[in-house]
Design a protein around this motif. Structure first.
Motif, mmCIF file in Angstrom:
data_model
loop_
_atom_site.group_PDB
_atom_site.id
_atom_site.type_symbol
_atom_site.label_atom_id
_atom_site.label_comp_id
_atom_site.label_asym_id
_atom_site.label_seq_id
_atom_site.Cartn_x
_atom_site.Cartn_y
_atom_site.Cartn_z
ATOM 1 N N ARG A 117 4.714 7.986 8.131
ATOM 2 C CA ARG A 117 3.368 7.969 7.531
ATOM 3 C C ARG A 117 3.436 7.519 6.073
ATOM 4 O O ARG A 117 2.561 6.800 5.585
ATOM 5 N N GLU A 118 4.477 7.956 5.373
ATOM 6 C CA GLU A 118 4.627 7.564 3.978
ATOM 7 C C GLU A 118 4.817 6.053 3.853
ATOM 8 O O GLU A 118 4.273 5.414 2.947
ATOM 9 N N SER A 119 5.585 5.463 4.767
ATOM 10 C CA SER A 119 5.815 4.017 4.735
ATOM 11 C C SER A 119 4.542 3.252 5.083
ATOM 12 O O SER A 119 4.262 2.200 4.495
ATOM 13 N N ALA A 122 2.510 3.276 2.067
ATOM 14 C CA ALA A 122 3.069 2.428 1.012
ATOM 15 C C ALA A 122 2.618 0.977 1.143
ATOM 16 O O ALA A 122 2.572 0.248 0.148
ATOM 17 N N VAL A 123 2.282 0.556 2.366
ATOM 18 C CA VAL A 123 1.811 -0.823 2.555
ATOM 19 C C VAL A 123 0.289 -0.878 2.729
ATOM 20 O O VAL A 123 -0.276 -1.914 3.102
ATOM 21 N N GLY A 124 -0.385 0.247 2.469
ATOM 22 C CA GLY A 124 -1.841 0.260 2.467
ATOM 23 C C GLY A 124 -2.503 0.203 3.823
ATOM 24 O O GLY A 124 -3.612 -0.329 3.961
ATOM 25 N N ASP A 173 -1.293 -8.250 -3.735
ATOM 26 C CA ASP A 173 -1.130 -6.837 -3.372
ATOM 27 C C ASP A 173 0.317 -6.552 -2.953
ATOM 28 O O ASP A 173 0.911 -5.550 -3.381
ATOM 29 N N LEU A 174 0.895 -7.426 -2.129
ATOM 30 C CA LEU A 174 2.272 -7.208 -1.691
ATOM 31 C C LEU A 174 3.257 -7.269 -2.853
ATOM 32 O O LEU A 174 4.170 -6.449 -2.946
#
Length: 244
Positions: A117-119, A122-124, A173-174
């Protein structure tokens, strides 16, 4: 007298030569990639960027020279949990949701659902975590692939043209996310053939026809290439090293 510890480079090559069949495609490259920075690998299509990245990952046989990654020979088994790799072809399963795709790769690395979930966050893509990958846009699809590469918390993240096909807003964004990762200590090697992206890197490796033209910072590129336009500066270095 105090002494400042000097960190070893994350990647170091000396005389790196690679042949595909009988054709030499990388010609005696020598460079080092610093830890905890974003290093751009730039050059036109066919310059050898993907071959170099495969060599760093240890899936491309080296014909000559040395290539050291995180202090060990490229391809060493112990490196596998410490490197994340995002290829041009996204490693995503269409019939799985965003979260389930990342959970699959999390399990391979012994990571938890919370890590997955954290990953995703992290990529929105937190708001789309239950959507199947097949129903995503191209940019969202690429970000799922990036989350899969991130979930193992790699020390080194190798990204092969991750912004290809993305609109300018998504590209910005990336790149902001890449810098955030570097700020937290991850080393990133990011390839691109879009010269404007060079300005977002801490250092640059410029490749052309399998040769390393230069290793320098964006400001050094502008100065040496005698142009504030990075593409024109790159062309200026080409003219410098390949006189007509």
């Amino acid at each position: 007298m105090s002494h400042v510890a000097v960190l070893p480079p994350a990647i170091e090559a000396e005389g790196l030569t690679v042949r595909l069949r009988r054709t030499e495609v990388l010609h005696g490259l020598g460079f080092s990639v610093p830890e905890g920075r974003v290093t751009g690998l730039l050059g036109p299509s066919g310059s050898g960027k993907s071959t170099l990245m495969r060599s760093i990952m240890g899936v491309q046989r080296i014909a000559g020279g040395t290539l050291t990654v995180l202090g060990r020979p490229a391809g060493a088994t112990s490196l596998r949990p410490e490197i994340g790799y995002m290829t041009q072809n996204a490693a995503v399963y269409n019939d799985l949701t965003v979260l389930d795709n990342v959970r699959y790769f999390a399990a391979l690395h012994g990571r938890s659902r919370a890590d997955a979930r954290e990953s995703v966050a992290a990529v929105g893509l937190s708001e789309l975590e239950k959507r199947k990958a097949v129903d995503l846009s191209g940019g969202q699809f690429s970000r799922v692939s990036l989350a899969c590469a991130l979930v193992g918390a790699p020390k080194l993240l190798v990204l092969d043209e991750p912004t290809v096909g993305l609109d300018p807003v998504l590209r910005v964004d990336l790149w902001e996310r890449f810098q955030s990762l570097a700020d937290r200590g991850t080393t990133l090697l990011v390839s691109s053939h879009v010269m404007e992206e060079a300005s977002r890197c801490d250092s640059l490796l410029l490749l052309r026809d399998g040769n390393l033209l230069a290793q320098l910072t964006p400001s050094e590129l502008r100065e040496r290439g005698r142009s504030q336009d990075l593409e024109q500066a790159f062309l200026g270095i080409i003219r410098e090293v390949e006189p007509v």
